[in-house]
Design an enzyme around this catalytic site. Structure first.
Site, mmCIF file in Angstrom:
data_model
loop_
_atom_site.group_PDB
_atom_site.id
_atom_site.type_symbol
_atom_site.label_atom_id
_atom_site.label_comp_id
_atom_site.label_asym_id
_atom_site.label_seq_id
_atom_site.Cartn_x
_atom_site.Cartn_y
_atom_site.Cartn_z
ATOM 1 N N GLU A 160 0.889 -1.079 -0.114
ATOM 2 C CA GLU A 160 0.108 0.034 -0.028
ATOM 3 C C GLU A 160 0.903 1.237 0.030
ATOM 4 O O GLU A 160 2.149 1.183 0.266
ATOM 5 C CB GLU A 160 -0.691 0.035 1.169
ATOM 6 C CG GLU A 160 -1.812 -0.950 1.201
ATOM 7 C CD GLU A 160 -2.977 -1.017 0.252
ATOM 8 O OE1 GLU A 160 -3.234 0.148 -0.343
ATOM 9 O OE2 GLU A 160 -3.718 -2.010 -0.032
ATOM 10 N N TYR A 191 4.114 -4.133 -9.214
ATOM 11 C CA TYR A 191 2.818 -4.623 -9.110
ATOM 12 C C TYR A 191 2.439 -5.346 -10.681
ATOM 13 O O TYR A 191 1.549 -6.069 -10.725
ATOM 14 C CB TYR A 191 1.584 -3.443 -9.293
ATOM 15 C CG TYR A 191 1.191 -3.202 -7.928
ATOM 16 C CD1 TYR A 191 0.079 -3.741 -7.405
ATOM 17 C CD2 TYR A 191 1.632 -2.172 -7.108
ATOM 18 C CE1 TYR A 191 -0.392 -3.271 -6.086
ATOM 19 C CE2 TYR A 191 1.312 -1.850 -5.816
ATOM 20 C CZ TYR A 191 0.120 -2.387 -5.070
ATOM 21 O OH TYR A 191 -0.264 -2.125 -4.156
ATOM 22 N N SER A 218 -14.465 1.204 -7.387
ATOM 23 C CA SER A 218 -15.119 0.977 -6.290
ATOM 24 C C SER A 218 -14.973 1.903 -5.048
ATOM 25 O O SER A 218 -16.176 2.191 -4.471
ATOM 26 C CB SER A 218 -14.723 -0.706 -5.777
ATOM 27 O OG SER A 218 -15.349 -1.275 -7.011
ATOM 28 N N ARG A 226 -7.952 12.261 -8.450
ATOM 29 C CA ARG A 226 -8.578 11.445 -9.508
ATOM 30 C C ARG A 226 -9.963 11.856 -9.706
ATOM 31 O O ARG A 226 -10.418 11.702 -10.793
ATOM 32 C CB ARG A 226 -8.524 9.829 -9.483
ATOM 33 C CG ARG A 226 -8.995 9.117 -8.289
ATOM 34 C CD ARG A 226 -8.807 7.876 -8.324
ATOM 35 N NE ARG A 226 -9.445 7.155 -7.258
ATOM 36 C CZ ARG A 226 -9.218 5.675 -7.275
ATOM 37 N NH1 ARG A 226 -8.452 5.043 -7.657
ATOM 38 N NH2 ARG A 226 -10.118 5.115 -5.964
ATOM 39 N N TYR A 265 -8.428 3.511 -21.048
ATOM 40 C CA TYR A 265 -8.957 3.154 -20.037
ATOM 41 C C TYR A 265 -8.012 4.163 -18.779
ATOM 42 O O TYR A 265 -6.799 4.339 -18.744
ATOM 43 C CB TYR A 265 -8.580 1.688 -19.299
ATOM 44 C CG TYR A 265 -9.013 1.330 -17.907
ATOM 45 C CD1 TYR A 265 -10.291 0.934 -17.802
ATOM 46 C CD2 TYR A 265 -8.041 1.344 -16.958
ATOM 47 C CE1 TYR A 265 -10.946 0.816 -16.543
ATOM 48 C CE2 TYR A 265 -8.640 1.041 -15.583
ATOM 49 C CZ TYR A 265 -9.783 0.680 -15.519
ATOM 50 O OH TYR A 265 -10.310 0.416 -14.156
ATOM 51 N N ASN A 270 -5.197 6.010 -6.525
ATOM 52 C CA ASN A 270 -5.929 6.708 -5.477
ATOM 53 C C ASN A 270 -4.917 7.517 -4.538
ATOM 54 O O ASN A 270 -5.656 8.541 -3.798
ATOM 55 C CB ASN A 270 -6.335 5.624 -4.512
ATOM 56 C CG ASN A 270 -5.554 4.472 -3.938
ATOM 57 O OD1 ASN A 270 -4.239 4.943 -3.803
ATOM 58 N ND2 ASN A 270 -5.763 3.458 -3.823
ATOM 59 N N TYR A 276 4.624 4.372 -6.975
ATOM 60 C CA TYR A 276 3.357 3.925 -6.613
ATOM 61 C C TYR A 276 2.632 3.733 -7.963
ATOM 62 O O TYR A 276 1.708 4.663 -8.286
ATOM 63 C CB TYR A 276 2.529 4.594 -5.448
ATOM 64 C CG TYR A 276 1.133 3.885 -5.306
ATOM 65 C CD1 TYR A 276 1.345 2.529 -4.384
ATOM 66 C CD2 TYR A 276 0.287 4.385 -5.297
ATOM 67 C CE1 TYR A 276 0.176 1.869 -4.181
ATOM 68 C CE2 TYR A 276 -1.191 3.755 -4.842
ATOM 69 C CZ TYR A 276 -0.969 2.561 -4.419
ATOM 70 O OH TYR A 276 -1.866 1.984 -3.700
ATOM 71 N N GLU A 279 -1.840 -2.242 -10.301
ATOM 72 C CA GLU A 279 -2.270 -3.085 -11.497
ATOM 73 C C GLU A 279 -3.183 -2.487 -12.554
ATOM 74 O O GLU A 279 -3.436 -3.029 -13.433
ATOM 75 C CB GLU A 279 -3.141 -4.459 -10.690
ATOM 76 C CG GLU A 279 -4.413 -3.952 -10.123
ATOM 77 C CD GLU A 279 -4.256 -3.135 -8.732
ATOM 78 O OE1 GLU A 279 -5.424 -2.682 -8.432
ATOM 79 O OE2 GLU A 279 -3.115 -3.211 -8.112
ATOM 80 N N LYS A 280 -3.739 -1.069 -11.998
ATOM 81 C CA LYS A 280 -4.386 -0.615 -12.684
ATOM 82 C C LYS A 280 -3.867 -0.244 -13.985
ATOM 83 O O LYS A 280 -4.423 -0.055 -15.256
ATOM 84 C CB LYS A 280 -4.928 0.824 -12.006
ATOM 85 C CG LYS A 280 -5.958 0.428 -10.906
ATOM 86 C CD LYS A 280 -6.028 2.051 -10.139
ATOM 87 C CE LYS A 280 -6.566 1.986 -8.695
ATOM 88 N NZ LYS A 280 -5.638 1.400 -7.661
#
Length: 383
Positions: A160, A191, A218, A226, A265, A270, A276, A279-280
């Site tokens: 994180e 990642y 989510s 963002r 996409y 976040n 950092y 996987e996005k």
């Protein structure tokens, strides 16, 4: 005596003298091997030189030479006997309370000599112990209560960002190694990664597109960068939205189908921190969409992926200019396809959470046995 007889006699005498010299060298070596046995390199060198010279000389004169020199037992030990025992890595706590399965590192990642376990009864035998930060109690009550063996490595593991990780003051001076997404970790495990593609992966074709821009989210907070950017962007371009925040949840299969059907996409992180990159990004690259990113500066992204594989929002003065650029790419197939040229040689792969981290940690401990301690974890990660 004719010349032929003289030649044969001379040759015989020469070979005889050389054989006597070889024998003398060998007898000298044999009588002094106890002296040289302390220096294995010298032992092998003398043996190799005398044998090699003998072979080459006799071969030149069409003779055969056989060697029957007995080597010391430690030189003919089997590779199995010479291998050190497996490095034992103890996973003290499952990340977020969920097991990731302990498959062999050799078959999963071609990492050999590692034994992963969650058996706390092996604490005293373990070479390393892996702790997931988010599962450590603030008072350390769920940490080992037994004294740490002198040579055992304790590994702080966290994927994180600092924004989403609460510091625990008692952790300073407690760990020997760090493992996280950051490149300056002792054991960095990002990642995902861009790797050379295989023959099978060369068959890749870009998926058909029926959507322009997509975003699946989510956990939404209106205060994040963002969120602010998205609010402005949708004023100038249509964005297809999914996820629990938009009351449109998707499962894993639906996720892949949706992302692959989008030209672009929104790989919006976040929180913004060095290295950092989650996987996005790597999911979008692997599935076949061009990622539009919010995160660390472009220069930081380019440590992970090719510069022409993504679009950074910082490259545009405002969301409107970004929307205009995406519209242009939508209308110009040649320009759009330039964002896939990297696929001619590479593929994007996501890290296997948990297992891959454990295997790389174990491999590092196996290869690096020097002393180390993390003196000020708080300053390094949160500073």
């Amino acid at each position: 005596m004719d010349k032929t007889t003289i030649s044969k006699t001379t040759k015989t005498i020469t070979v005889t003298i050389f054989l006597m010299a070889c024998f003398t060298i060998y007898m000298y070596y044999d009588s002094t091997k106890n002296l040289f046995s302390k220096f294995t390199g010298a032992h092998v060198q003398i043996n190799n030189i005398s044998t090699k010279n003998c072979l080459s000389f006799l071969k030149m004169h069409n003779y055969e030479c056989t060697s029957n020199i007995t080597l010391d037992k430690h030189l003919i030990a089997t590779s199995k006997e010479q291998e050190e025992p497996d490095t034992i890595l103890l996973i003290w706590m499952w990340p977020f309370g969920t097991s990731f399965g302990l498959r062999p590192c050799s078959s999963a990642f071609k990492i050999h000599g590692c034994h992963l376990t969650n058996d706390r009864g092996l604490f005293n035998q373990a070479h390393g112990v892996m702790f997931h930060h988010r599962d450590i109690s603030g008072d350390l009550s769920n940490m080992p209560q037994l004294p740490r063996p002198a040579l055992q490595k304790w590994v702080w593991w966290n994927m994180e960002s600092p924004t989403n990780t609460n510091p625990i003051p008692l952790l300073n001076d407690l760990f020997n190694l760090t493992s996280s997404y950051r490149w300056d970790s002792d054991i960095p495990v990002p990642y995902g990664r861009i790797t050379e593609r295989t023959e099978e992966e060369k068959k890749y074709t870009i998926p058909k597109k029926d959507k322009l821009v997509c975003w699946i989210v989510s956990h939404y907070s209106p205060d994040l960068k963002r969120s602010h950017y998205y609010t402005e962007l949708v004023k100038f371009i249509n964005v297809s939205t999914y996820g629990r925040h938009f009351n449109n949840p998707v499962n894993d299969k639906e996720y892949s189908n949706i992302v692959s059907s989008c030209k672009f996409y929104l790989s919006f992180e976040n929180s913004i921190h060095r290295d950092y990159v989650t996987e996005k990004l790597f999911n979008a690259l692997a599935i076949g969409a061009v990622p539009v990113v919010i995160g660390p500066p472009r220069e930081n992204y380019e440590l992970f992926i090719p510069s022409k594989a993504f679009i950074h929002v910082d490259d545009f003065p405002s969301p409107k200019e970004l929307a205009d650029h995406l519209t242009l790419l939508d209308q110009n197939e040649e320009l759009y396809m330039q964002y896939f040229t990297w696929r001619e040689r590479f593929v994007s792969k996501r890290t296997s959470f948990g297992l891959e981290h454990a295997c790389w940690i174990c491999d590092h401990i196996r290869r690096n046995k020097h002393y180390k301690v993390v003196k000020d974890l708080r300053s390094w990660f949160w500073g």
